[in-house]
Write a protein that holds these residues in place. Structure first.
Motif, PDB file in Angstrom:
ATOM      1  N   TYR A 260       1.711   6.578  -6.915  1.00 64.86           N
ATOM      2  CA  TYR A 260       0.595   7.448  -7.314  1.00 64.86           C
ATOM      3  C   TYR A 260       0.991   8.923  -7.199  1.00 64.86           C
ATOM      4  CZ  TYR A 260      -3.647  10.188  -6.529  1.00 64.86           C
ATOM      5  OH  TYR A 260      -4.602  11.175  -6.559  1.00 64.86           O
ATOM      6  N   LYS A 261       1.590   9.294  -6.078  1.00 70.47           N
ATOM      7  CA  LYS A 261       1.988  10.692  -5.869  1.00 70.47           C
ATOM      8  C   LYS A 261       3.072  11.116  -6.857  1.00 70.47           C
ATOM      9  CE  LYS A 261       0.725  13.007  -2.944  1.00 70.47           C
ATOM     10  NZ  LYS A 261      -0.401  13.966  -2.886  1.00 70.47           N
TER      11      LYS A 261
ATOM     12  N   TYR B 218       1.056   3.974  -3.058  1.00 69.59           N
ATOM     13  CA  TYR B 218       0.680   5.367  -2.799  1.00 69.59           C
ATOM     14  C   TYR B 218       1.786   6.318  -3.255  1.00 69.59           C
ATOM     15  CZ  TYR B 218      -0.500   9.667  -0.343  1.00 69.59           C
ATOM     16  OH  TYR B 218      -0.779  10.981  -0.045  1.00 69.59           O
TER      17      TYR B 218
ATOM     18  N   MET C 283       0.828  -1.198   0.000  1.00 68.88           N
ATOM     19  CA  MET C 283       0.000   0.000   0.000  1.00 68.88           C
ATOM     20  C   MET C 283       0.867   1.255   0.000  1.00 68.88           C
ATOM     21  SD  MET C 283      -2.932  -1.172   2.735  1.00 68.88           S
ATOM     22  CE  MET C 283      -3.631   0.475   2.813  1.00 68.88           C
ATOM     23  N   ALA C 284       1.911   1.258   0.827  1.00 70.10           N
ATOM     24  CA  ALA C 284       2.806   2.419   0.887  1.00 70.10           C
ATOM     25  C   ALA C 284       3.515   2.635  -0.448  1.00 70.10           C
ATOM     26  CB  ALA C 284       3.829   2.221   2.013  1.00 70.10           C
TER      27      ALA C 284
ATOM     28  N   LEU D 144      -4.186   3.393  -8.474  1.00 78.02           N
ATOM     29  CA  LEU D 144      -4.113   3.384  -7.010  1.00 78.02           C
ATOM     30  C   LEU D 144      -5.252   2.560  -6.425  1.00 78.02           C
ATOM     31  CD1 LEU D 144      -2.869   4.384  -4.361  1.00 78.02           C
ATOM     32  CD2 LEU D 144      -4.363   6.398  -4.522  1.00 78.02           C
ATOM     33  N   THR D 145      -6.459   2.737  -6.942  1.00 79.08           N
ATOM     34  CA  THR D 145      -7.613   1.980  -6.451  1.00 79.08           C
ATOM     35  C   THR D 145      -7.401   0.478  -6.631  1.00 79.08           C
ATOM     36  OG1 THR D 145      -9.087   3.823  -6.997  1.00 79.08           O
ATOM     37  CG2 THR D 145     -10.099   1.664  -6.634  1.00 79.08           C
TER      38      THR D 145
ATOM     39  N   ASN E  99      -3.976   7.121 -13.328  1.00 76.36           N
ATOM     40  CA  ASN E  99      -3.220   7.042 -12.079  1.00 76.36           C
ATOM     41  C   ASN E  99      -4.139   6.763 -10.894  1.00 76.36           C
ATOM     42  OD1 ASN E  99      -0.811   7.164 -10.601  1.00 76.36           O
ATOM     43  ND2 ASN E  99      -1.106   9.319 -10.143  1.00 76.36           N
ATOM     44  N   LYS E 100      -5.291   7.415 -10.861  1.00 77.57           N
ATOM     45  CA  LYS E 100      -6.259   7.173  -9.786  1.00 77.57           C
ATOM     46  C   LYS E 100      -6.819   5.755  -9.854  1.00 77.57           C
ATOM     47  CE  LYS E 100      -7.719  11.996  -9.242  1.00 77.57           C
ATOM     48  NZ  LYS E 100      -8.847  12.967  -9.375  1.00 77.57           N
TER      49      LYS E 100
ATOM     50  N   LEU F 263      -4.721  -0.837  -4.151  1.00 79.30           N
ATOM     51  CA  LEU F 263      -5.208  -1.000  -2.780  1.00 79.30           C
ATOM     52  C   LEU F 263      -6.116  -2.225  -2.665  1.00 79.30           C
ATOM     53  CD1 LEU F 263      -5.947   2.711  -1.805  1.00 79.30           C
ATOM     54  CD2 LEU F 263      -3.926   1.345  -1.282  1.00 79.30           C
TER      55      LEU F 263
END
Length: 266
Positions: A75-76, A72, A68-69, A96-97, A92-93, A100
């Protein structure tokens, strides 16, 4: 400064090393205690019986957190590099989904063992590997869209190779598992931890288990491609205080009250 100390490159390194260790340690423990056969058991079978089940569960939960880290931060980073490209931001969103969801599936695998709650375990595997494969696809597409402006074409081809490796492992595992559990080779094979090479279905079993190990390490290899990217990013938390104390009372009263408490008047 060592290469893994640059930026946040320690995150994908920790994810890969820890996850590989969780597979290897539980495998060694299960082999030493004769709980599974030495020749390529299912990864899940090496985490079915205590004590390796406890080790397998806690280590995979930590792997899920590291995943997860890592996702994330990825993603950033992609967002920071492409702040005005709507197509990349949307993908990108989505990535991330999906990432996760895949990490949540890993937690399900870790906590719901195959021989106890089989169907829940299968759902976790589908989330981890199925949704995880789509995550790899999205990241590969993002790599294609960002080259050659952000990075070279080489990283795209490497990630595409990892994706094809993952997909071929999924197809091989799915086909062999369908054949194995079709009922042609007996019932209740889910509970079977020991196989005789002379048994019917042994070949399908070996193909399925080898495919599962191959699939797992295709994922880990994909995250290794993040190391170089993560050497060029760092994150920091900004603290914003809404007041100088944690009291709900006015500042002057809070100061007087603290003085009284310090003096031992109460």
């Amino acid at each position: 400064m060592w290469w893994f100390q640059q930026g946040l490159s320690f995150l994908p390194v920790a994810l890969v090393v820890w996850s590989a260790a969780s597979f290897v340690f539980s495998y060694i423990t299960a082999i030493v205690l004769h709980h599974v056969d030495p020749l390529v058991p299912y990864i899940s079978d090496t985490g079915t019986i205590p004590p390796e089940r406890c080790l397998f569960g806690i280590m995979l939960n930590i792997s899920a957190f590291l995943g997860m880290a890592t996702m994330y931060v990825r993603y950033k980073q992609v967002y920071a590099l492409n702040p005005e490209k709507s197509k990349i931001i949307k993908l990108n969103k989505i990535g991330l989904t999906l990432g996760l969801m895949s990490c949540f599936g890993l937690c399900v695998i870790a906590n719901f063992q195959k021989c106890i709650l089989y169907y829940v375990h299968v759902v976790g595997a589908c989330l981890t590997f199925g949704v995880g494969a789509v995550y790899m696809l999205v990241q590969t597409v993002l790599s294609y869209l960002m080259q050659p402006e952000v990075h070279s074409k080489d990283i795209f081809w490497i990630r595409l190779t990892m994706l094809l490796w993952c997909c071929s492992s999924i197809v091989s595992m799915f086909v062999s598992s369908v054949v194995l559990y079709s009922g042609l080779y007996g019932m209740n094979l889910v509970q079977k931890l020991h196989w005789d090479p002379q048994e019917k279905g042994y070949t399908a079993h070996i193909i399925s288990t080898v495919s599962e190990w191959s699939l797992a390490f295709s994922f880990l290899s994909f995250f290794l491609t993040y190391i170089r990217d993560f050497q060029k990013i760092s994150l920091r938390a900004v603290v914003s205080l809404h007041g100088q104390t944690l009291y709900n009372t006015p500042q002057g009263f809070a100061t007087d009250e603290q003085t009284l408490l310090t003096a031992g008047s109460i």
